[in-house]
Design a protein around this motif. Structure first.
Motif, PDB file in Angstrom:
ATOM      1  N   UNK A   1       4.281   1.495   2.164  1.00  8.62           N
ATOM      2  CA  UNK A   1       4.212   0.742   3.411  1.00  8.62           C
ATOM      3  C   UNK A   1       4.605  -0.717   3.226  1.00  8.62           C
ATOM      4  N   UNK A   2       4.519  -1.218   2.004  1.00  6.37           N
ATOM      5  CA  UNK A   2       4.928  -2.588   1.734  1.00  6.37           C
ATOM      6  C   UNK A   2       6.419  -2.804   1.904  1.00  6.37           C
ATOM      7  N   UNK A   3       7.203  -1.759   1.696  1.00  6.81           N
ATOM      8  CA  UNK A   3       8.658  -1.889   1.828  1.00  6.81           C
ATOM      9  C   UNK A   3       9.179  -1.255   3.116  1.00  6.81           C
ATOM     10  N   UNK A   4       8.272  -0.867   3.996  1.00  8.04           N
ATOM     11  CA  UNK A   4       8.645  -0.259   5.268  1.00  8.04           C
ATOM     12  C   UNK A   4       8.362  -1.250   6.395  1.00  8.04           C
ATOM     13  N   UNK A   5       9.411  -1.612   7.146  1.00  8.78           N
ATOM     14  CA  UNK A   5       9.242  -2.621   8.210  1.00  8.78           C
ATOM     15  C   UNK A   5       8.399  -2.090   9.367  1.00  8.78           C
ATOM     16  N   UNK A   6       8.737  -0.916   9.871  1.00 10.96           N
ATOM     17  CA  UNK A   6       8.021  -0.329  11.006  1.00 10.96           C
ATOM     18  C   UNK A   6       7.875   1.174  10.797  1.00 10.96           C
ATOM     19  N   UNK A   7       6.993   1.764  11.582  1.00  8.24           N
ATOM     20  CA  UNK A   7       6.818   3.218  11.573  1.00  8.24           C
ATOM     21  C   UNK A   7       7.231   3.755  12.938  1.00  8.24           C
ATOM     22  N   UNK A   8       7.624   5.010  12.993  1.00 12.36           N
ATOM     23  CA  UNK A   8       8.222   5.580  14.205  1.00 12.36           C
ATOM     24  C   UNK A   8       7.277   5.606  15.407  1.00 12.36           C
ATOM     25  N   UNK A   9       6.098   6.164  15.270  1.00 14.64           N
ATOM     26  CA  UNK A   9       5.226   6.381  16.434  1.00 14.64           C
ATOM     27  C   UNK A   9       3.914   5.618  16.396  1.00 14.64           C
ATOM     28  N   UNK A  10       3.662   4.905  15.325  1.00 18.41           N
ATOM     29  CA  UNK A  10       2.379   4.214  15.192  1.00 18.41           C
ATOM     30  C   UNK A  10       2.588   2.784  14.731  1.00 18.41           C
TER      31      UNK A  10
ATOM     32  N   UNK B   1       0.853  -1.185   0.000  1.00 17.67           N
ATOM     33  CA  UNK B   1       0.000   0.000   0.000  1.00 17.67           C
ATOM     34  C   UNK B   1       0.890   1.237   0.000  1.00 17.67           C
ATOM     35  N   UNK B   2       0.613   2.127  -0.905  1.00 16.53           N
ATOM     36  CA  UNK B   2       1.297   3.420  -0.972  1.00 16.53           C
ATOM     37  C   UNK B   2       0.412   4.459  -0.297  1.00 16.53           C
ATOM     38  N   UNK B   3       1.060   5.463   0.283  1.00 16.13           N
ATOM     39  CA  UNK B   3       0.302   6.559   0.889  1.00 16.13           C
ATOM     40  C   UNK B   3       1.118   7.841   0.820  1.00 16.13           C
ATOM     41  N   UNK B   4       0.415   8.952   0.930  1.00 17.21           N
ATOM     42  CA  UNK B   4       1.045  10.268   1.045  1.00 17.21           C
ATOM     43  C   UNK B   4       0.827  10.747   2.468  1.00 17.21           C
ATOM     44  N   UNK B   5       1.812  11.454   3.003  1.00 21.09           N
ATOM     45  CA  UNK B   5       1.718  11.948   4.370  1.00 21.09           C
ATOM     46  C   UNK B   5       1.756  13.478   4.335  1.00 21.09           C
ATOM     47  N   UNK B   6       0.827  14.074   5.085  1.00 20.33           N
ATOM     48  CA  UNK B   6       0.706  15.525   5.167  1.00 20.33           C
ATOM     49  C   UNK B   6       0.788  15.963   6.618  1.00 20.33           C
ATOM     50  N   UNK B   7       1.260  17.196   6.810  1.00 20.74           N
ATOM     51  CA  UNK B   7       1.199  17.805   8.137  1.00 20.74           C
ATOM     52  C   UNK B   7       0.492  19.142   8.007  1.00 20.74           C
ATOM     53  N   UNK B   8       0.131  19.688   9.167  1.00 24.25           N
ATOM     54  CA  UNK B   8      -0.647  20.919   9.201  1.00 24.25           C
ATOM     55  C   UNK B   8      -0.036  21.849  10.232  1.00 24.25           C
ATOM     56  N   UNK B   9       0.453  23.016   9.812  1.00 24.92           N
ATOM     57  CA  UNK B   9       1.147  23.932  10.721  1.00 24.92           C
ATOM     58  C   UNK B   9       0.354  24.303  11.972  1.00 24.92           C
TER      59      UNK B   9
END
Length: 106
Positions: free
Chosen positions: A56-65, A1-9
């Motif tokens: 996410x398919x090539x990412x083993x873990x995520x930092x905070x979730x 699964x691919x995703x885009x990540x956004x933040x909000x000031x």
């Protein structure tokens, strides 16, 4: 699964992951990727800033979730909201309370 990540000031340390299940075949036209968010929620976020694209398919873990939780939400609702840690949320609430108290005397 691919995703885009956004933040909000306006919201420190909060990130929103947007599902991109058809990536890269979904890039032929300009699309409002944040359109999957509920309108009231999106309206309160303010201006978005693109952070990164993630496979996410090539990412083993995520930092905070938990990666499994992220995948489940992306598949079921098309987005995942990563909230800041509790200490950051508490500090933000305290600062907002102080600002509102200070504005009473302006």
């Amino acid at each position: 699964m691919h995703c885009d990540i956004y933040k909000f000031p306006k919201h420190d340390d909060m990130y929103i992951y947007i599902a991109r299940p058809d990536y890269p075949d979904d890039t032929d036209e300009i699309k409002d990727w944040l359109g999957v968010l509920p309108k009231d929620f999106r309206a309160g976020l303010g201006r978005s800033k693109f952070v990164m694209h993630l496979d996410l398919g090539s990412t083993a873990t995520l930092a905070r979730v938990d990666k499994a939780e992220v995948l489940e939400k992306l598949n079921s609702q098309g987005y995942f909201v990563q909230l800041p840690p509790q200490d950051v949320m508490r500090r933000q609430a305290e600062l907002r309370a102080l600002e509102s108290q200070d504005s009473i005397y302006d």
